[in-house]
Scaffold this motif. Sequence first.
Motif, PDB file in Angstrom:
ATOM      1  N   ARG A 230    -122.644 -28.767 -95.407  1.00 41.41           N
ATOM      2  CA  ARG A 230    -121.816 -27.554 -95.538  1.00 41.41           C
ATOM      3  C   ARG A 230    -121.806 -27.081 -96.980  1.00 41.41           C
ATOM      4  O   ARG A 230    -121.880 -25.882 -97.262  1.00 41.41           O
ATOM      5  N   VAL A 231    -121.706 -28.042 -97.913  1.00 39.93           N
ATOM      6  CA  VAL A 231    -121.682 -27.654 -99.325  1.00 39.93           C
ATOM      7  C   VAL A 231    -123.023 -27.028 -99.706  1.00 39.93           C
ATOM      8  O   VAL A 231    -123.078 -25.979-100.356  1.00 39.93           O
ATOM      9  N   SER A 232    -124.125 -27.651 -99.265  1.00 34.68           N
ATOM     10  CA  SER A 232    -125.434 -27.073 -99.595  1.00 34.68           C
ATOM     11  C   SER A 232    -125.612 -25.715 -98.914  1.00 34.68           C
ATOM     12  O   SER A 232    -126.242 -24.813 -99.476  1.00 34.68           O
ATOM     13  N   SER A 233    -125.069 -25.567 -97.722  1.00 33.18           N
ATOM     14  CA  SER A 233    -125.206 -24.282 -97.024  1.00 33.18           C
ATOM     15  C   SER A 233    -124.503 -23.181 -97.808  1.00 33.18           C
ATOM     16  O   SER A 233    -125.079 -22.106 -98.038  1.00 33.18           O
ATOM     17  N   ILE A 234    -123.277 -23.454 -98.234  1.00 37.56           N
ATOM     18  CA  ILE A 234    -122.547 -22.398 -98.952  1.00 37.56           C
ATOM     19  C   ILE A 234    -123.159 -22.206-100.350  1.00 37.56           C
ATOM     20  O   ILE A 234    -123.205 -21.089-100.861  1.00 37.56           O
ATOM     21  N   ASN A 235    -123.664 -23.289-100.939  1.00 40.50           N
ATOM     22  CA  ASN A 235    -124.303 -23.148-102.252  1.00 40.50           C
ATOM     23  C   ASN A 235    -125.586 -22.330-102.150  1.00 40.50           C
ATOM     24  O   ASN A 235    -125.922 -21.564-103.061  1.00 40.50           O
ATOM     25  N   ALA A 236    -126.307 -22.477-101.053  1.00 37.76           N
ATOM     26  CA  ALA A 236    -127.508 -21.660-100.854  1.00 37.76           C
ATOM     27  C   ALA A 236    -127.092 -20.191-100.813  1.00 37.76           C
ATOM     28  O   ALA A 236    -127.733 -19.314-101.417  1.00 37.76           O
ATOM     29  N   MET A 237    -125.987 -19.919-100.130  1.00 37.91           N
ATOM     30  CA  MET A 237    -125.495 -18.539-100.048  1.00 37.91           C
ATOM     31  C   MET A 237    -125.013 -18.050-101.399  1.00 37.91           C
ATOM     32  O   MET A 237    -125.078 -16.853-101.696  1.00 37.91           O
ATOM     33  N   SER A 238    -124.517 -18.969-102.250  1.00 39.90           N
ATOM     34  CA  SER A 238    -123.996 -18.540-103.555  1.00 39.90           C
ATOM     35  C   SER A 238    -125.103 -17.883-104.378  1.00 39.90           C
ATOM     36  O   SER A 238    -124.868 -16.908-105.085  1.00 39.90           O
ATOM     37  N   GLU A 239    -126.314 -18.411-104.271  1.00 39.18           N
ATOM     38  CA  GLU A 239    -127.414 -17.829-105.042  1.00 39.18           C
ATOM     39  C   GLU A 239    -127.752 -16.436-104.509  1.00 39.18           C
ATOM     40  O   GLU A 239    -127.999 -15.503-105.267  1.00 39.18           O
ATOM     41  N   LEU A 240    -127.713 -16.330-103.192  1.00 38.21           N
ATOM     42  CA  LEU A 240    -127.995 -15.031-102.577  1.00 38.21           C
ATOM     43  C   LEU A 240    -126.893 -14.023-102.937  1.00 38.21           C
ATOM     44  O   LEU A 240    -127.172 -12.846-103.189  1.00 38.21           O
ATOM     45  N   CYS A 241    -125.647 -14.503-102.997  1.00 36.37           N
ATOM     46  CA  CYS A 241    -124.542 -13.620-103.389  1.00 36.37           C
ATOM     47  C   CYS A 241    -124.774 -13.075-104.787  1.00 36.37           C
ATOM     48  O   CYS A 241    -124.571 -11.889-105.061  1.00 36.37           O
ATOM     49  N   GLU A 242    -125.192 -13.962-105.693  1.00 39.12           N
ATOM     50  CA  GLU A 242    -125.353 -13.539-107.085  1.00 39.12           C
ATOM     51  C   GLU A 242    -126.384 -12.421-107.233  1.00 39.12           C
ATOM     52  O   GLU A 242    -126.221 -11.536-108.067  1.00 39.12           O
ATOM     53  N   VAL A 243    -127.436 -12.448-106.425  1.00 42.63           N
ATOM     54  CA  VAL A 243    -128.450 -11.397-106.577  1.00 42.63           C
ATOM     55  C   VAL A 243    -128.148 -10.148-105.753  1.00 42.63           C
ATOM     56  O   VAL A 243    -128.731  -9.097-105.994  1.00 42.63           O
ATOM     57  N   THR A 244    -127.232 -10.263-104.791  1.00 48.74           N
ATOM     58  CA  THR A 244    -126.983  -9.088-103.935  1.00 48.74           C
ATOM     59  C   THR A 244    -125.672  -8.376-104.246  1.00 48.74           C
ATOM     60  O   THR A 244    -125.400  -7.308-103.703  1.00 48.74           O
ATOM     61  N   GLY A 245    -124.830  -9.003-105.087  1.00 46.16           N
ATOM     62  CA  GLY A 245    -123.541  -8.383-105.359  1.00 46.16           C
ATOM     63  C   GLY A 245    -122.451  -8.807-104.404  1.00 46.16           C
ATOM     64  O   GLY A 245    -121.314  -8.344-104.483  1.00 46.16           O
ATOM     65  N   ALA A 246    -122.760  -9.722-103.498  1.00 45.72           N
ATOM     66  CA  ALA A 246    -121.710 -10.261-102.629  1.00 45.72           C
ATOM     67  C   ALA A 246    -120.923 -11.321-103.410  1.00 45.72           C
ATOM     68  O   ALA A 246    -121.341 -11.754-104.479  1.00 45.72           O
ATOM     69  N   ASP A 247    -119.775 -11.702-102.858  1.00 47.67           N
ATOM     70  CA  ASP A 247    -118.920 -12.696-103.516  1.00 47.67           C
ATOM     71  C   ASP A 247    -118.787 -13.876-102.561  1.00 47.67           C
ATOM     72  O   ASP A 247    -118.264 -13.735-101.451  1.00 47.67           O
ATOM     73  N   VAL A 248    -119.254 -15.032-103.002  1.00 43.43           N
ATOM     74  CA  VAL A 248    -119.315 -16.180-102.095  1.00 43.43           C
ATOM     75  C   VAL A 248    -117.926 -16.606-101.596  1.00 43.43           C
ATOM     76  O   VAL A 248    -117.787 -17.096-100.480  1.00 43.43           O
ATOM     77  N   GLY A 249    -116.900 -16.365-102.411  1.00 40.91           N
ATOM     78  CA  GLY A 249    -115.532 -16.696-101.982  1.00 40.91           C
ATOM     79  C   GLY A 249    -115.141 -15.835-100.793  1.00 40.91           C
ATOM     80  O   GLY A 249    -114.539 -16.320 -99.823  1.00 40.91           O
ATOM     81  N   GLU A 250    -115.522 -14.557-100.875  1.00 38.31           N
ATOM     82  CA  GLU A 250    -115.200 -13.653 -99.762  1.00 38.31           C
ATOM     83  C   GLU A 250    -116.016 -13.997 -98.521  1.00 38.31           C
ATOM     84  O   GLU A 250    -115.495 -13.978 -97.401  1.00 38.31           O
ATOM     85  N   VAL A 251    -117.273 -14.346 -98.737  1.00 34.77           N
ATOM     86  CA  VAL A 251    -118.124 -14.732 -97.596  1.00 34.77           C
ATOM     87  C   VAL A 251    -117.549 -15.988 -96.935  1.00 34.77           C
ATOM     88  O   VAL A 251    -117.426 -16.081 -95.709  1.00 34.77           O
ATOM     89  N   ALA A 252    -117.168 -16.974 -97.766  1.00 30.73           N
ATOM     90  CA  ALA A 252    -116.631 -18.242 -97.228  1.00 30.73           C
ATOM     91  C   ALA A 252    -115.379 -17.964 -96.409  1.00 30.73           C
ATOM     92  O   ALA A 252    -115.185 -18.538 -95.328  1.00 30.73           O
ATOM     93  N   LYS A 253    -114.533 -17.072 -96.923  1.00 29.86           N
ATOM     94  CA  LYS A 253    -113.298 -16.759 -96.206  1.00 29.86           C
ATOM     95  C   LYS A 253    -113.619 -16.082 -94.873  1.00 29.86           C
ATOM     96  O   LYS A 253    -113.041 -16.407 -93.833  1.00 29.86           O
ATOM     97  N   ALA A 254    -114.557 -15.158 -94.959  1.00 33.16           N
ATOM     98  CA  ALA A 254    -114.902 -14.400 -93.744  1.00 33.16           C
ATOM     99  C   ALA A 254    -115.472 -15.315 -92.660  1.00 33.16           C
ATOM    100  O   ALA A 254    -115.120 -15.187 -91.483  1.00 33.16           O
ATOM    101  N   ILE A 255    -116.310 -16.249 -93.036  1.00 36.54           N
ATOM    102  CA  ILE A 255    -116.893 -17.110 -91.990  1.00 36.54           C
ATOM    103  C   ILE A 255    -115.934 -18.237 -91.610  1.00 36.54           C
ATOM    104  O   ILE A 255    -115.907 -18.686 -90.470  1.00 36.54           O
ATOM    105  N   GLY A 256    -115.109 -18.678 -92.567  1.00 39.19           N
ATOM    106  CA  GLY A 256    -114.202 -19.807 -92.307  1.00 39.19           C
ATOM    107  C   GLY A 256    -113.103 -19.483 -91.325  1.00 39.19           C
ATOM    108  O   GLY A 256    -112.497 -20.387 -90.734  1.00 39.19           O
ATOM    109  N   THR A 257    -112.827 -18.192 -91.141  1.00 36.43           N
ATOM    110  CA  THR A 257    -111.787 -17.819 -90.182  1.00 36.43           C
ATOM    111  C   THR A 257    -112.288 -17.919 -88.737  1.00 36.43           C
ATOM    112  O   THR A 257    -111.502 -17.843 -87.804  1.00 36.43           O
ATOM    113  N   ASP A 258    -113.584 -18.053 -88.569  1.00 30.06           N
ATOM    114  CA  ASP A 258    -114.133 -18.321 -87.237  1.00 30.06           C
ATOM    115  C   ASP A 258    -113.783 -19.772 -86.914  1.00 30.06           C
ATOM    116  O   ASP A 258    -114.227 -20.692 -87.615  1.00 30.06           O
TER     117      ASP A 258
END
Length: 464
Positions: A230-258
């Motif tokens: 799970r940590v590696s999964s979200i960390n993989a997304m963190s790199e993608l967030c940095e280049v796309t302008g997304a915020d990994v905290g917001e992404v984590a919250k959005a998926i974690g509510t599922d």
Amino acid sequence: MIKNICCIGAGYVGGPTMAVIALKSPHIKVTVVDLNQERIDAWNGEDFEKLPIYEPGLAEVVEKCRGRNLFFSTDVDKAIDEADAIFISVNTPTKTYGVGKGMAADLKYIELCARQIARVATSDKIVIEKSTLPVRTAEAIVNILKNTGNGVDFQILSNPEFLAEGTAVADLMNPDRVLIGGEQTENGKKAAQQLVDVYKNWVPEANILTTNVWSSELSKLTANAFLAQRVSSINAMSELCEVTGADVGEVAKAIGTDSRIGPKFLKASVGFGGSCFQKDILNLVYIAKSYGLDEVADYWEQVIILNDHQKRRFASNIVKTLFNTVSGKEIAILGWAFKKDTNDTRESAAIYVADELLNERASLKVYDPKVNKERVFADLNYLESRSKEENTELVNIIGDPYEACKGAHAIAVLTEWDEFKSFDWRMIYEGMKKPAFIFDGRALLDLEELSKIGFVTYSIGKGN
Ligand code: NAD
Ligand code: UGA
């Protein structure tokens, strides 16, 4: 009925686990033994604030039980002989030699324990694997015990530990589950029941799971693999967030509510550390390979590959941002422990980030509220990337965070200690070289506030 417990290994698992068993079972005598005299002396020390392991709430538990029904000793033979049940809680590090080097678990300490138990025991014993072990290790232990023992009966149980450091006491007092694996024979089931009865002193019976030995051993490796994944999964997304302008905290919250995904263990970071995730996944990979399951092995190995990448990319981002050179620049490292509320630094991301920066000849000033100078140098020297003298020249351990940051070009936040959030960041900024950079590897600080003060900020997983 178990009345007398011996635990071999007074470390991060043996110490807190036995302290809580002693607290919750005053009728059971618990003796924790270790070969390391210094460690045992520290467990027996006058000052409860100086126990060898820092865990919130642990000192209070030890203070209540020590001398009552909790004892720490180096007399391993005596404790084995007197016990009805023996927990093996010794370390099982990754092998550094021979077949399986760098992947398999080194079981030499486990084997030594089994041989010692076989030699010393003069009455029937329940032997409990508390250490994290490869699946089918119990088979080897049974072989040693049954073939070299004094003819007494041994029942082997697997009872892996799921506590996390920093929350060990709370985890032990209120575990999600206790797992007990036993042989599916009449005697095996009786032994498992005796251990169930110990935990029943404070754990609801519904939370005590019994399985066969192999399921129990493999479940422990699986749990750590899933958590690290799970940590590696979200960390993989963190790199993608940095280049796309997304915020990994917001992404984590959005998926974690599922509710099928859930909110825990989705905190992007500079990389997971600790003594177990990497070791246990490498072990799992080795086991899969040894059964010829290459795809399974590759799948899990990717969790480690991503984690190594995350640590490296954090360090290289610092270098890149500081105009591609950190040689001679001062960087303050805030946090050395692998997570907050522990003094444990094993496999801490901070070690590897520091190492990369030192390779670039940066000058580091390290502050951690619970980690001492000797530990930091031991961690760096162990890597053998440069001489001890060079490490001493390039690294300073500073007891005051404001001092550590004074005159620095940049700050790297590598552990999520709560106290960092309430620092007077304005004062820190004033004392730094300009432009003053802050690299937050834990998405801990309020970047907006920091930028208002004047800091140039970077937080893991935040794009522009
Ligand atoms: P540790 O290194 O802190 O403690 C192990 C202790 O065992 C050491 O003090 C060592 O001196 C002692 N020891 C080794 N061989 C011995 C022997 N033959 N006789 C007496 N003492 C001996 O290790 P730890 O972190 O407590 O981990 C122990 C096991 O528990 C490992 O298998 C680990 O994977 C597992 N585990 C650890 C955690 C954790 O959070 N640290 C959590 C769950 C499971
Ligand atoms: C982990 C497991 O959580 C325990 O259940 C297990 O018993 C233990 O390993 C073990 O077998 O040793 P621990 O390593 O002590 O416990 O600590 P964790 O809370 O799992 O953190 C591990 C690492 O992952 C830390 O560096 C932490 O900062 C990092 N992490 C954790 C993240 O980066 N993000 C998260 O969301 C969670």
